[in-house]
Design a protein around this motif. Structure first.
Motif, PDB file in Angstrom:
ATOM      1  N   ARG A  94       0.835  -1.205   0.000  1.00  0.00           N
ATOM      2  CA  ARG A  94       0.000   0.000   0.000  1.00  0.00           C
ATOM      3  C   ARG A  94       0.870   1.255   0.000  1.00  0.00           C
ATOM      4  O   ARG A  94       0.543   2.248  -0.658  1.00  0.00           O
ATOM      5  N   THR A  95       1.967   1.206   0.721  1.00  0.00           N
ATOM      6  CA  THR A  95       2.870   2.348   0.821  1.00  0.00           C
ATOM      7  C   THR A  95       3.410   2.772  -0.543  1.00  0.00           C
ATOM      8  O   THR A  95       3.603   3.959  -0.797  1.00  0.00           O
ATOM      9  N   ILE A  96       3.629   1.803  -1.423  1.00  0.00           N
ATOM     10  CA  ILE A  96       4.184   2.141  -2.739  1.00  0.00           C
ATOM     11  C   ILE A  96       3.104   2.211  -3.819  1.00  0.00           C
ATOM     12  O   ILE A  96       3.406   2.206  -5.016  1.00  0.00           O
ATOM     13  N   GLY A  97       1.830   2.287  -3.402  1.00  0.00           N
ATOM     14  CA  GLY A  97       0.737   2.457  -4.367  1.00  0.00           C
ATOM     15  C   GLY A  97       0.340   1.182  -5.084  1.00  0.00           C
ATOM     16  O   GLY A  97      -0.011   1.216  -6.258  1.00  0.00           O
ATOM     17  N   GLY A  98       0.404   0.079  -4.361  1.00  0.00           N
ATOM     18  CA  GLY A  98       0.108  -1.188  -5.005  1.00  0.00           C
ATOM     19  C   GLY A  98      -0.837  -2.087  -4.253  1.00  0.00           C
ATOM     20  O   GLY A  98      -1.337  -1.755  -3.181  1.00  0.00           O
TER      21      GLY A  98
ATOM     22  N   PRO B 254       8.775 -10.513  -5.392  1.00  0.00           N
ATOM     23  CA  PRO B 254       9.123 -10.594  -3.978  1.00  0.00           C
ATOM     24  C   PRO B 254      10.571 -10.198  -3.695  1.00  0.00           C
ATOM     25  O   PRO B 254      10.842  -9.506  -2.707  1.00  0.00           O
ATOM     26  N   THR B 255      11.495 -10.590  -4.551  1.00  0.00           N
ATOM     27  CA  THR B 255      12.906 -10.245  -4.360  1.00  0.00           C
ATOM     28  C   THR B 255      13.114  -8.738  -4.492  1.00  0.00           C
ATOM     29  O   THR B 255      13.778  -8.116  -3.657  1.00  0.00           O
ATOM     30  N   ALA B 256      12.519  -8.136  -5.520  1.00  0.00           N
ATOM     31  CA  ALA B 256      12.660  -6.689  -5.728  1.00  0.00           C
ATOM     32  C   ALA B 256      11.971  -5.904  -4.617  1.00  0.00           C
ATOM     33  O   ALA B 256      12.472  -4.863  -4.176  1.00  0.00           O
ATOM     34  N   LEU B 257      10.829  -6.416  -4.141  1.00  0.00           N
ATOM     35  CA  LEU B 257      10.102  -5.724  -3.069  1.00  0.00           C
ATOM     36  C   LEU B 257      10.909  -5.749  -1.770  1.00  0.00           C
ATOM     37  O   LEU B 257      11.018  -4.730  -1.079  1.00  0.00           O
TER      38      LEU B 257
ATOM     39  N   LEU C 275       5.906  -9.559   3.748  1.00  0.00           N
ATOM     40  CA  LEU C 275       6.122 -10.999   3.823  1.00  0.00           C
ATOM     41  C   LEU C 275       7.319 -11.277   2.924  1.00  0.00           C
ATOM     42  O   LEU C 275       7.191 -11.399   1.708  1.00  0.00           O
ATOM     43  N   PRO C 276       8.512 -11.319   3.498  1.00  0.00           N
ATOM     44  CA  PRO C 276       9.727 -11.402   2.689  1.00  0.00           C
ATOM     45  C   PRO C 276       9.752 -12.614   1.770  1.00  0.00           C
ATOM     46  O   PRO C 276       9.405 -13.720   2.167  1.00  0.00           O
ATOM     47  N   ARG C 277      10.129 -12.366   0.525  1.00  0.00           N
ATOM     48  CA  ARG C 277      10.278 -13.380  -0.523  1.00  0.00           C
ATOM     49  C   ARG C 277       9.011 -14.176  -0.795  1.00  0.00           C
ATOM     50  O   ARG C 277       9.061 -15.226  -1.419  1.00  0.00           O
ATOM     51  N   LEU C 278       7.863 -13.670  -0.340  1.00  0.00           N
ATOM     52  CA  LEU C 278       6.571 -14.271  -0.655  1.00  0.00           C
ATOM     53  C   LEU C 278       5.618 -13.207  -1.196  1.00  0.00           C
ATOM     54  O   LEU C 278       4.822 -13.470  -2.086  1.00  0.00           O
ATOM     55  N   GLU C 279       5.733 -11.998  -0.665  1.00  0.00           N
ATOM     56  CA  GLU C 279       4.858 -10.907  -1.093  1.00  0.00           C
ATOM     57  C   GLU C 279       5.412 -10.214  -2.327  1.00  0.00           C
ATOM     58  O   GLU C 279       6.570  -9.816  -2.373  1.00  0.00           O
ATOM     59  N   ALA C 280       4.534 -10.086  -3.316  1.00  0.00           N
ATOM     60  CA  ALA C 280       4.815  -9.289  -4.512  1.00  0.00           C
ATOM     61  C   ALA C 280       3.828  -8.130  -4.495  1.00  0.00           C
ATOM     62  O   ALA C 280       2.860  -8.138  -3.727  1.00  0.00           O
ATOM     63  N   THR C 281       4.048  -7.144  -5.340  1.00  0.00           N
ATOM     64  CA  THR C 281       3.146  -6.003  -5.421  1.00  0.00           C
ATOM     65  C   THR C 281       2.798  -5.722  -6.875  1.00  0.00           C
ATOM     66  O   THR C 281       3.679  -5.716  -7.736  1.00  0.00           O
ATOM     67  N   HIS C 282       1.520  -5.494  -7.100  1.00  0.00           N
ATOM     68  CA  HIS C 282       1.085  -4.985  -8.404  1.00  0.00           C
ATOM     69  C   HIS C 282       0.906  -3.491  -8.199  1.00  0.00           C
ATOM     70  O   HIS C 282       0.070  -3.054  -7.402  1.00  0.00           O
ATOM     71  N   VAL C 283       1.690  -2.674  -8.882  1.00  0.00           N
ATOM     72  CA  VAL C 283       1.590  -1.224  -8.736  1.00  0.00           C
ATOM     73  C   VAL C 283       0.393  -0.753  -9.551  1.00  0.00           C
ATOM     74  O   VAL C 283       0.316  -0.969 -10.756  1.00  0.00           O
ATOM     75  N   GLY C 284      -0.567  -0.160  -8.865  1.00  0.00           N
ATOM     76  CA  GLY C 284      -1.804   0.284  -9.492  1.00  0.00           C
ATOM     77  C   GLY C 284      -2.900  -0.765  -9.339  1.00  0.00           C
ATOM     78  O   GLY C 284      -2.682  -1.842  -8.782  1.00  0.00           O
ATOM     79  N   ASP C 285      -4.081  -0.407  -9.809  1.00  0.00           N
ATOM     80  CA  ASP C 285      -5.231  -1.308  -9.734  1.00  0.00           C
ATOM     81  C   ASP C 285      -5.024  -2.530 -10.623  1.00  0.00           C
ATOM     82  O   ASP C 285      -4.395  -2.434 -11.673  1.00  0.00           O
ATOM     83  N   VAL C 286      -5.557  -3.665 -10.197  1.00  0.00           N
ATOM     84  CA  VAL C 286      -5.485  -4.902 -10.984  1.00  0.00           C
ATOM     85  C   VAL C 286      -6.823  -5.078 -11.698  1.00  0.00           C
ATOM     86  O   VAL C 286      -7.850  -5.281 -11.052  1.00  0.00           O
ATOM     87  N   PRO C 287      -6.849  -4.995 -13.030  1.00  0.00           N
ATOM     88  CA  PRO C 287      -8.122  -5.154 -13.741  1.00  0.00           C
ATOM     89  C   PRO C 287      -8.630  -6.596 -13.676  1.00  0.00           C
ATOM     90  O   PRO C 287      -7.844  -7.537 -13.603  1.00  0.00           O
ATOM     91  N   ILE C 288      -9.946  -6.750 -13.686  1.00  0.00           N
ATOM     92  CA  ILE C 288     -10.572  -8.083 -13.674  1.00  0.00           C
ATOM     93  C   ILE C 288     -10.008  -8.940 -14.808  1.00  0.00           C
ATOM     94  O   ILE C 288      -9.837 -10.143 -14.644  1.00  0.00           O
ATOM     95  N   SER C 289      -9.701  -8.337 -15.944  1.00  0.00           N
ATOM     96  CA  SER C 289      -9.186  -9.091 -17.082  1.00  0.00           C
ATOM     97  C   SER C 289      -7.858  -9.782 -16.789  1.00  0.00           C
ATOM     98  O   SER C 289      -7.456 -10.693 -17.508  1.00  0.00           O
ATOM     99  N   ALA C 290      -7.167  -9.386 -15.717  1.00  0.00           N
ATOM    100  CA  ALA C 290      -5.896 -10.012 -15.341  1.00  0.00           C
ATOM    101  C   ALA C 290      -6.095 -11.182 -14.377  1.00  0.00           C
ATOM    102  O   ALA C 290      -5.134 -11.844 -13.996  1.00  0.00           O
ATOM    103  N   ILE C 291      -7.335 -11.432 -13.982  1.00  0.00           N
ATOM    104  CA  ILE C 291      -7.635 -12.510 -13.037  1.00  0.00           C
ATOM    105  C   ILE C 291      -8.055 -13.747 -13.831  1.00  0.00           C
ATOM    106  O   ILE C 291      -9.032 -13.711 -14.568  1.00  0.00           O
TER     107      ILE C 291
END
Length: 188
Positions: free
Chosen positions: A58-62, A115-118, A133-149
């Motif tokens: 959330r801190t980085i807008g994701g 996760p590594t970059a985060l 959550l180190p090496r498990l948490e990734a971030t999607h920067v910005g909203d994730v559209p339904i089409s990506a699910i």
């Protein structure tokens, strides 16, 4: 991934977002998982102390995602013994169930912070007050559209009960039936 029944094989290798079952309809309505949904901070994770302690994503807008690519719970727990991944998997206990949304990695690749970059960003920028959550948490920067699910399911009973549904061709009636089954099972 432990003894989580059917959930173990479902999550392994994928990129996932999890949410409370009652929040899914707002995702469907918005046609996206929103970075800043219309949810009061007290309903969100780690917001009691305000922005200075928001989770890293959330801190980085994701949007916080779980990247289970190559995930081995036993070695992970040895490497990161204080990680709280069990708090979320199979679901946050107070929720009594969760909706898991699988994100297509190739579709979101350009917005994805691995996760590594985060973890590197967290360390290099001294963001230690923000949960990760180190090496498990990734971030999607910005909203994730339904089409990506690519897939979605609701789980309860410690991950032993799993009900799939389509998110792209969402059917309110089918989801209502799944919700009803879950609510009856957990006594809601």
């Amino acid at each position: 991934m432990g003894s989580m029944g059917e959930l173990q094989s479902r999550l392994y290798g994928g990129l996932w977002h999890t949410t409370r079952p009652d929040r899914l309809l707002s995702i469907v309505e918005a046609q996206a998982i929103l970075v800043e949904p219309d949810i009061h901070d007290r309903e969100r994770s780690n917001t009691a102390n305000g922005p200075k302690n928001y989770p890293i994503s959330r801190t980085i807008g994701g949007i916080s995602l779980f990247d289970f690519d190559g995930f081995d719970p036993e070695s992970y727990e040895k490497q990161f013994p204080v990680s709280s991944w069990h708090f979320f998997v199979p679901y946050v206990r107070r929720w009594q169930g969760a909706v898991w949304l699988e994100i297509e990695r190739d579709v979101v690749r350009e917005q994805l912070v691995s996760p590594t970059a985060l973890l590197r960003k967290w360390k290099e920028e001294g963001l230690y007050g923000h949960n990760i959550l180190p090496r498990l948490e990734a971030t999607h920067v910005g909203d994730v559209p339904i089409s990506a699910i690519s897939s979605a399911f609701l789980t309860w009973d410690d991950g032993r009960e799993v009900r799939e549904f389509s998110i792209r061709n969402f059917d309110h009636n089918i989801f209502t039936q799944i919700l009803k089954e879950w609510q009856e099972a957990v006594g809601k």
